[in-house]
Design a protein around this motif. Structure first.
Motif, PDB file in Angstrom:
ATOM      1  N   ALA A  65       3.911   5.519  16.141  1.00 54.94           N
ATOM      2  CA  ALA A  65       5.066   6.229  15.607  1.00 54.94           C
ATOM      3  C   ALA A  65       5.118   6.128  14.086  1.00 54.94           C
ATOM      4  CB  ALA A  65       6.354   5.679  16.208  1.00 54.94           C
ATOM      5  N   ALA A  66       4.798   4.949  13.555  1.00 65.04           N
ATOM      6  CA  ALA A  66       4.793   4.760  12.103  1.00 65.04           C
ATOM      7  C   ALA A  66       3.714   5.612  11.444  1.00 65.04           C
ATOM      8  CB  ALA A  66       4.577   3.280  11.768  1.00 65.04           C
ATOM      9  N   GLN A  67       2.550   5.671  12.065  1.00 64.12           N
ATOM     10  CA  GLN A  67       1.468   6.490  11.515  1.00 64.12           C
ATOM     11  C   GLN A  67       1.826   7.973  11.541  1.00 64.12           C
ATOM     12  OE1 GLN A  67      -2.521   5.351  12.993  1.00 64.12           O
ATOM     13  NE2 GLN A  67      -1.564   3.472  13.736  1.00 64.12           N
ATOM     14  N   ILE A  68       2.497   8.385  12.610  1.00 70.44           N
ATOM     15  CA  ILE A  68       2.939   9.789  12.702  1.00 70.44           C
ATOM     16  C   ILE A  68       3.939  10.102  11.596  1.00 70.44           C
ATOM     17  CG2 ILE A  68       4.303  11.395  14.096  1.00 70.44           C
ATOM     18  CD1 ILE A  68       3.022  10.092  16.574  1.00 70.44           C
ATOM     19  N   PHE A  69       4.886   9.200  11.376  1.00 67.05           N
ATOM     20  CA  PHE A  69       5.907   9.406  10.353  1.00 67.05           C
ATOM     21  C   PHE A  69       5.277   9.471   8.962  1.00 67.05           C
ATOM     22  CE2 PHE A  69       8.928   7.651   7.228  1.00 67.05           C
ATOM     23  CZ  PHE A  69       9.953   8.563   7.361  1.00 67.05           C
ATOM     24  N   ARG A  70       4.385   8.539   8.672  1.00 62.43           N
ATOM     25  CA  ARG A  70       3.729   8.520   7.357  1.00 62.43           C
ATOM     26  C   ARG A  70       2.978   9.819   7.100  1.00 62.43           C
ATOM     27  NH1 ARG A  70      -0.847   4.102   6.571  1.00 62.43           N
ATOM     28  NH2 ARG A  70      -1.691   5.383   8.265  1.00 62.43           N
ATOM     29  N   GLN A  71       2.207  10.269   8.081  1.00 66.46           N
ATOM     30  CA  GLN A  71       1.441  11.501   7.889  1.00 66.46           C
ATOM     31  C   GLN A  71       2.355  12.715   7.773  1.00 66.46           C
ATOM     32  OE1 GLN A  71      -1.951  11.452   7.375  1.00 66.46           O
ATOM     33  NE2 GLN A  71      -1.483  13.526   6.660  1.00 66.46           N
ATOM     34  N   PHE A  72       3.433  12.705   8.536  1.00 68.42           N
ATOM     35  CA  PHE A  72       4.383  13.814   8.458  1.00 68.42           C
ATOM     36  C   PHE A  72       4.975  13.910   7.058  1.00 68.42           C
ATOM     37  CE2 PHE A  72       8.581  15.661   8.541  1.00 68.42           C
ATOM     38  CZ  PHE A  72       8.431  16.780   9.344  1.00 68.42           C
ATOM     39  N   ASP A  78       0.867  -1.170   0.000  1.00 66.14           N
ATOM     40  CA  ASP A  78       0.000   0.000   0.000  1.00 66.14           C
ATOM     41  C   ASP A  78       0.903   1.220   0.000  1.00 66.14           C
ATOM     42  OD1 ASP A  78      -2.300   1.456  -0.066  1.00 66.14           O
ATOM     43  OD2 ASP A  78      -3.159   0.558   1.747  1.00 66.14           O
ATOM     44  N   MET A  79       0.365   2.380  -0.375  1.00 65.24           N
ATOM     45  CA  MET A  79       1.244   3.545  -0.492  1.00 65.24           C
ATOM     46  C   MET A  79       0.490   4.858  -0.355  1.00 65.24           C
ATOM     47  SD  MET A  79       1.990   3.528  -4.617  1.00 65.24           S
ATOM     48  CE  MET A  79       2.568   1.827  -4.545  1.00 65.24           C
ATOM     49  N   SER A  80       1.251   5.884   0.016  1.00 65.27           N
ATOM     50  CA  SER A  80       0.789   7.270  -0.017  1.00 65.27           C
ATOM     51  C   SER A  80       1.775   8.042  -0.886  1.00 65.27           C
ATOM     52  CB  SER A  80       0.757   7.884   1.394  1.00 65.27           C
ATOM     53  OG  SER A  80      -0.232   7.271   2.197  1.00 65.27           O
ATOM     54  N   VAL A  81       1.260   8.738  -1.872  1.00 68.39           N
ATOM     55  CA  VAL A  81       2.116   9.457  -2.812  1.00 68.39           C
ATOM     56  C   VAL A  81       2.721  10.686  -2.133  1.00 68.39           C
ATOM     57  CG1 VAL A  81       2.143  10.794  -4.958  1.00 68.39           C
ATOM     58  CG2 VAL A  81       0.891   8.627  -4.838  1.00 68.39           C
ATOM     59  N   LEU A  82       4.018  10.874  -2.328  1.00 60.63           N
ATOM     60  CA  LEU A  82       4.723  12.039  -1.797  1.00 60.63           C
ATOM     61  C   LEU A  82       5.008  13.062  -2.895  1.00 60.63           C
ATOM     62  CD1 LEU A  82       7.310  10.285   0.576  1.00 60.63           C
ATOM     63  CD2 LEU A  82       4.996  11.105   1.103  1.00 60.63           C
ATOM     64  N   ILE A  83       5.509  12.592  -4.027  1.00 66.75           N
ATOM     65  CA  ILE A  83       5.803  13.470  -5.166  1.00 66.75           C
ATOM     66  C   ILE A  83       5.093  12.871  -6.387  1.00 66.75           C
ATOM     67  CG2 ILE A  83       7.590  14.580  -6.557  1.00 66.75           C
ATOM     68  CD1 ILE A  83       9.569  14.059  -4.305  1.00 66.75           C
ATOM     69  N   PRO A  84       3.977  13.429  -6.802  1.00 61.26           N
ATOM     70  CA  PRO A  84       3.183  12.811  -7.869  1.00 61.26           C
ATOM     71  C   PRO A  84       3.724  13.031  -9.271  1.00 61.26           C
ATOM     72  CG  PRO A  84       2.129  14.812  -7.109  1.00 61.26           C
ATOM     73  CD  PRO A  84       3.296  14.583  -6.192  1.00 61.26           C
ATOM     74  N   ASP A  85       4.559  14.046  -9.466  1.00 56.94           N
ATOM     75  CA  ASP A  85       4.952  14.415 -10.827  1.00 56.94           C
ATOM     76  C   ASP A  85       6.397  14.895 -10.849  1.00 56.94           C
ATOM     77  OD1 ASP A  85       4.607  14.878 -13.547  1.00 56.94           O
ATOM     78  OD2 ASP A  85       3.919  16.933 -13.248  1.00 56.94           O
TER      79      ASP A  85
END
Length: 215
Positions: free
Chosen positions: A197-204, A73-80
């Motif tokens: 801690a992992a959730q905090i890092f991901r959202q940050f 699973d993933m959350s995009v950081l830089i889309p382009d």
């Protein structure tokens, strides 16, 4: 319910495939959350393909094409994240705002060593442009900067990589064709338990790159 305040939960294992793009974000996170300790590793493409190794990390930050499996699973950081050539001031591209990739077919290239995500991207772009690149030097990221400053060749990177400043006072030249953008993301195994801690890092990381776009 697991206790997110334990010492173990305040540690994160994070893997990246670029040693330069994420430095500012990591430094900002450590400053804001000094009690969360991060173990940081640099991986090559073949290591990402070994599930037993890649699954040891809470997160892997890389291009989405490096982790195509359905288990992630993933959350995009830089889309382009756009590709660019980086050249020294006296180079013929230096006064151009943009060029086609094919315009560089006769150029000497300083390339990242084989096995890294950025090298994979470089090889893919060359193949799409229809030529075999003239690579005069293969090296790591640090030596690449020095060789560019010595005017030994030109470099392919992306806007996010250039923004870090690691390539010094070199000049960025935009590429119009082929226009393969890189999508960079923070990636984790769907079955992995994410501590507080992992959730905090991901959202940050998501918020940081939303507020500090690469382009």
């Amino acid at each position: 319910m697991r206790d997110a305040t334990t010492t173990k939960d305040l540690k994160l294992a994070v893997a990246i495939t670029s040693p330069v793009v994420w430095h500012d974000a990591f430094q900002a996170f450590i400053k804001e959350y000094p009690t969360i300790k991060i173990s940081h590793s640099l991986l090559k493409i073949d290591q990402l393909e070994h599930f037993s190794l890649s699954n040891q990390f809470d997160f892997i930050i890389t291009a989405t094409t490096d982790m195509p499996g359905s288990e992630w699973d993933m959350s995009v950081l830089i889309p382009d994240d756009k590709p660019i050539f980086v050249v020294y001031p006296s180079h013929r591209f230096a006064k151009m705002n943009e060029v086609r990739f094919i315009d560089a077919q006769s150029e000497n290239f300083i390339a990242i060593s084989k096995g890294f995500s950025m090298r994979k991207y470089f090889d893919e772009l060359c193949a799409m442009a229809g030529f075999q690149p003239k690579i005069v030097f293969e090296c790591d990221y640090m030596l690449r900067s020095k060789m560019l400053a010595s005017e030994y060749g030109i470099v392919l990177t992306t806007e996010s990589g250039f923004k870090t400043g690691v390539l010094g006072s070199a000049i960025a030249v935009h590429i119009t064709d082929p226009a393969i953008r890189r999508t960079q993301a923070i990636i984790w195994n769907k079955r992995r338990y994410l501590t507080q801690a992992a959730q905090i890092f991901r959202q940050f990381m998501v918020d940081y790159h939303r507020e500090t776009p690469s382009g």
